[in-house]
Design an enzyme around this catalytic site. Structure first.
Site, PDB file in Angstrom:
ATOM      1  N   THR A 137    -121.849  56.782  41.576  1.00 17.39           N
ATOM      2  CA  THR A 137    -123.114  56.635  40.848  1.00 17.39           C
ATOM      3  C   THR A 137    -124.353  56.935  41.694  1.00 17.39           C
ATOM      4  OG1 THR A 137    -123.016  54.265  41.371  1.00 17.39           O
ATOM      5  CG2 THR A 137    -122.136  54.955  39.243  1.00 17.39           C
ATOM      6  N   GLU A 138    -124.173  57.391  42.907  1.00 17.32           N
ATOM      7  CA  GLU A 138    -125.295  57.567  43.827  1.00 17.32           C
ATOM      8  C   GLU A 138    -126.378  58.498  43.284  1.00 17.32           C
ATOM      9  OE1 GLU A 138    -121.760  56.501  46.463  1.00 17.32           O
ATOM     10  OE2 GLU A 138    -122.129  57.638  44.632  1.00 17.32           O
TER      11      GLU A 138
END
Length: 262
Positions: A137-138
């Site tokens: 999810t960065e």
């Protein structure tokens, strides 16, 4: 082994050690202290001749939710040298787990995001419950899965990684297995039996031969080099320096949508 604040280790009479991420109230998010303690634990377990198998699992509802919010706030305020040092610590933690001279079996009984996916990637085999969700999810924060990148790519391969590496989307257990992150999917009530089935063959195998075989597999598969680790760190530091990351992380803490969200 004792003296840890964020993890615990319990070893049964057979030599099966359970390394427990023990911050359930924080969904086992990786703080600077937890990164340090996991690295230390991996080194101790690797050197302990009485330990034959290591189980990696998380307490509570999550396996690992990625980076700790306090750690992220510290990175926002840090200078590039400090950011590089913290990224190197995470990389060395993953390297210590990846090269652990014992079989490392992941027990994912809850969600794994970001760094949690990295930790699953360094397990020799990972078992996950059927309700599990995972995600890199960065990019939602304007960052990239840089430090965990070498290990994720080694596990998935480039083609599979490109399906999830840069979208930030969540995926479920079936897709995680298809991507190579999970070896097996089990119902929660069947996890203990599934773990025992993985442990049992090692009890008949010579520990020194197991360690040598694992080292050979890492060598033949293309060992992750220091240059690769340094490159991933440099990419992450560059991201932290960008206006994109500043906007993404600020939006996250302000509980608002980042400018690029349509």
């Amino acid at each position: 082994m004792s003296g840890f604040e964020t993890i615990s280790i319990d070893t049964d009479p057979r030599g099966v050690a359970t390394l427990l991420l023990n911050r359930p109230e924080k969904h086992n998010a990786l703080s600077a202290l937890m990164i340090q303690e996991i690295t230390q634990a991996a080194e101790q377990l690797g050197a302990d001749d009485a330990v034959r198998v290591v189980i990696l699992k998380g307490a509570g509802k999550s396996f690992c939710a990625g980076g700790d919010l306090g750690w992220m706030q510290d990175q926002m305020a840090a200078d590039p040298q400090t950011r590089a040092r913290e990224a190197k610590a995470l990389a060395m933690m993953l390297n210590a787990l990846n090269t652990l001279p014992k079989p490392l079996i992941g027990c994912l009984e809850g969600n794994a995001f970001g760094g949690g996916v990295g930790m699953a990637s360094v397990c020799d085999v990972a078992l996950g419950i059927d309700s599990l969700k995972m995600g890199l999810t960065e990019v939602r924060l304007g960052l990239i899965p840089a430090t965990i990148g070498p290990y994720v790519i080694a596990r998935m391969g480039e083609a599979n990684a490109r399906r999830v590496f840069m979208s930030g989307r969540l995926f479920e257990a079936d897709e995680a297995k298809d991507l190579g992150l999970l070896a097996k999917i089990v119902a929660p009530e069947d996890m203990e039996a599934a773990l025992e089935a993985e442990i049992k063959p090692y009890m008949a195998a010579a520990p020194e031969a197991v360690a040598r075989a694992k080292r050979l597999a890492l060598d033949l598969g293309g060992r992750i080099t220091e240059d690769m680790i340094d490159h991933s760190i440099a990419e992450l530091v560059a991201c932290w320096e960008s206006e994109t990351a500043k906007e993404g992380v600020s939006a996250f803490f302000d509980k608002r949508k980042a400018q690029w969200v349509s």
